[in-house]
Design a protein around this motif. Structure first.
Motif, PDB file in Angstrom:
ATOM      1  N   VAL A  47       4.454  -1.070   3.814  1.00 54.66           N
ATOM      2  CA  VAL A  47       3.176  -1.358   4.467  1.00 54.66           C
ATOM      3  C   VAL A  47       2.231  -2.040   3.485  1.00 54.66           C
ATOM      4  CG1 VAL A  47       1.193  -0.362   5.682  1.00 54.66           C
ATOM      5  CG2 VAL A  47       3.473   0.682   5.933  1.00 54.66           C
ATOM      6  N   TRP A  48       1.699  -3.194   3.895  1.00 58.41           N
ATOM      7  CA  TRP A  48       0.671  -3.900   3.141  1.00 58.41           C
ATOM      8  C   TRP A  48      -0.636  -3.852   3.934  1.00 58.41           C
ATOM      9  CZ3 TRP A  48       5.698  -5.420   3.464  1.00 58.41           C
ATOM     10  CH2 TRP A  48       6.374  -5.742   2.284  1.00 58.41           C
ATOM     11  N   HIS A  49      -1.762  -3.743   3.255  1.00 50.96           N
ATOM     12  CA  HIS A  49      -3.055  -3.817   3.922  1.00 50.96           C
ATOM     13  C   HIS A  49      -3.945  -4.777   3.144  1.00 50.96           C
ATOM     14  CE1 HIS A  49      -6.844  -2.751   5.812  1.00 50.96           C
ATOM     15  NE2 HIS A  49      -6.141  -2.161   6.759  1.00 50.96           N
ATOM     16  N   ARG A  50      -4.436  -5.802   3.822  1.00 51.39           N
ATOM     17  CA  ARG A  50      -5.110  -6.882   3.085  1.00 51.39           C
ATOM     18  C   ARG A  50      -6.507  -6.500   2.602  1.00 51.39           C
ATOM     19  NH1 ARG A  50      -8.152 -11.232   5.574  1.00 51.39           N
ATOM     20  NH2 ARG A  50      -8.868 -10.728   7.671  1.00 51.39           N
ATOM     21  N   HIS A  51      -7.044  -5.382   3.059  1.00 47.22           N
ATOM     22  CA  HIS A  51      -8.371  -4.958   2.615  1.00 47.22           C
ATOM     23  C   HIS A  51      -8.308  -3.922   1.494  1.00 47.22           C
ATOM     24  CE1 HIS A  51     -10.078  -7.260   5.834  1.00 47.22           C
ATOM     25  NE2 HIS A  51      -9.395  -6.583   6.747  1.00 47.22           N
ATOM     26  N   VAL A  52      -7.114  -3.652   1.007  1.00 50.36           N
ATOM     27  CA  VAL A  52      -6.941  -2.709  -0.101  1.00 50.36           C
ATOM     28  C   VAL A  52      -6.262  -3.450  -1.251  1.00 50.36           C
ATOM     29  CG1 VAL A  52      -5.893  -0.550  -0.857  1.00 50.36           C
ATOM     30  CG2 VAL A  52      -6.746  -0.759   1.481  1.00 50.36           C
ATOM     31  N   ARG A 103       0.842  -1.201   0.000  1.00 51.89           N
ATOM     32  CA  ARG A 103       0.000   0.000   0.000  1.00 51.89           C
ATOM     33  C   ARG A 103       0.873   1.246   0.000  1.00 51.89           C
ATOM     34  NH1 ARG A 103      -2.644   3.502  -1.092  1.00 51.89           N
ATOM     35  NH2 ARG A 103      -4.557   4.336  -0.208  1.00 51.89           N
ATOM     36  N   PHE A 104       1.915   1.224   0.841  1.00 54.56           N
ATOM     37  CA  PHE A 104       2.797   2.375   0.966  1.00 54.56           C
ATOM     38  C   PHE A 104       4.246   1.933   1.075  1.00 54.56           C
ATOM     39  CE2 PHE A 104      -1.088   3.901   3.237  1.00 54.56           C
ATOM     40  CZ  PHE A 104      -1.462   4.884   2.334  1.00 54.56           C
TER      41      PHE A 104
END
Length: 227
Positions: free
Chosen positions: A199-204, A163-164
């Motif tokens: 940064v990883w986000h599993r809902h994006v 994500r970032f």
């Protein structure tokens, strides 16, 4: 990452135990909740924050100060802090933990190349892939900036698009944990390596190339008053 990218193989800690300062995590939290990260402002809400290679617990301390539930583990106990729960090999089976834990995020400074004095190729990537496979809501890994440039990790970044990428414009010191006490006030001075949070986000869901890069500004300088 080769062991020579941060220091020579002969001088590396046998478990790649390098200690970050707590301000590094504070800047991560502040940036995720700031205007640069878009409309999703509920990072870590309701999650347990797990650092599976917690060392002295510096990554977890800022979350504790905010009243967020944390859990620390490591292959060896290196702290008497109450957030350290157990000795545990993160790359081993996790079923005994996941049966009892609810929503979680994993925030950590992973080892890069050494395990018990032996070089392990792709070690940080193994940790990151394991964290993503455990369905953590957020995975945030503290890594050297040069970690981005790699033929081998091209697959990781395309299979799991971050994500970032958050570049720390202030270089943190990262001394080996077994010399911090001996160095005293000089332990966290004169950082020589550029670091970032990925940064990883599993809902994006993102496509390759949609990762956003953010530069985290240095902390304000403290002015010295002449006596």
């Amino acid at each position: 990452m080769s062991s020579g990218e941060l220091s020579s193989a002969a001088t590396r800690h046998p478990w790649d135990w390098y200690v970050e300062e707590s301000w590094v995590t504070q800047r991560l939290i502040e940036t995720l909740h700031g205007p640069l990260c878009g409309s999703y402002d509920d990072w870590f809400a309701g999650d347990l924050i797990w650092d599976p290679c917690c060392g002295m617990g510096n990554v977890l301390a800022p979350f504790m100060e905010l009243g967020i539930t944390v859990a620390g583990s490591d292959v060896q106990r290196r702290t008497s802090s109450p957030q350290f729960l157990f000795e545990h090999d993160f790359l081993a089976d996790q079923s005994c933990l996941l049966d009892h834990w609810g929503p979680k995020s994993i925030v950590f400074n992973p080892p890069y190349s050494n395990q018990n004095g032996h070089k392990v190729r792709g070690l940080a990537e193994k940790f990151i892939r394991k964290a993503i496979a455990l369905h953590a809501n957020t995975v945030a890994a503290l890594l050297p900036v040069k970690w981005l440039a790699s033929e081998g990790r091209h697959t990781l970044f395309n299979e799991h698009v971050p994500r970032f990428v958050m570049i720390l414009c202030e270089r943190p010191s990262m001394p080996p944990g077994d010399v911090v006490a001996a160095l005293g006030d000089n332990a966290f001075k004169h950082g020589k390596v550029d670091f970032m949070w990925v940064v990883w986000h599993r809902h994006v869901d993102l496509e390759p190339g949609e990762t956003r890069t953010i530069w985290i500004e240095p902390r304000p300088k403290v002015r010295k008053v002449r006596k």
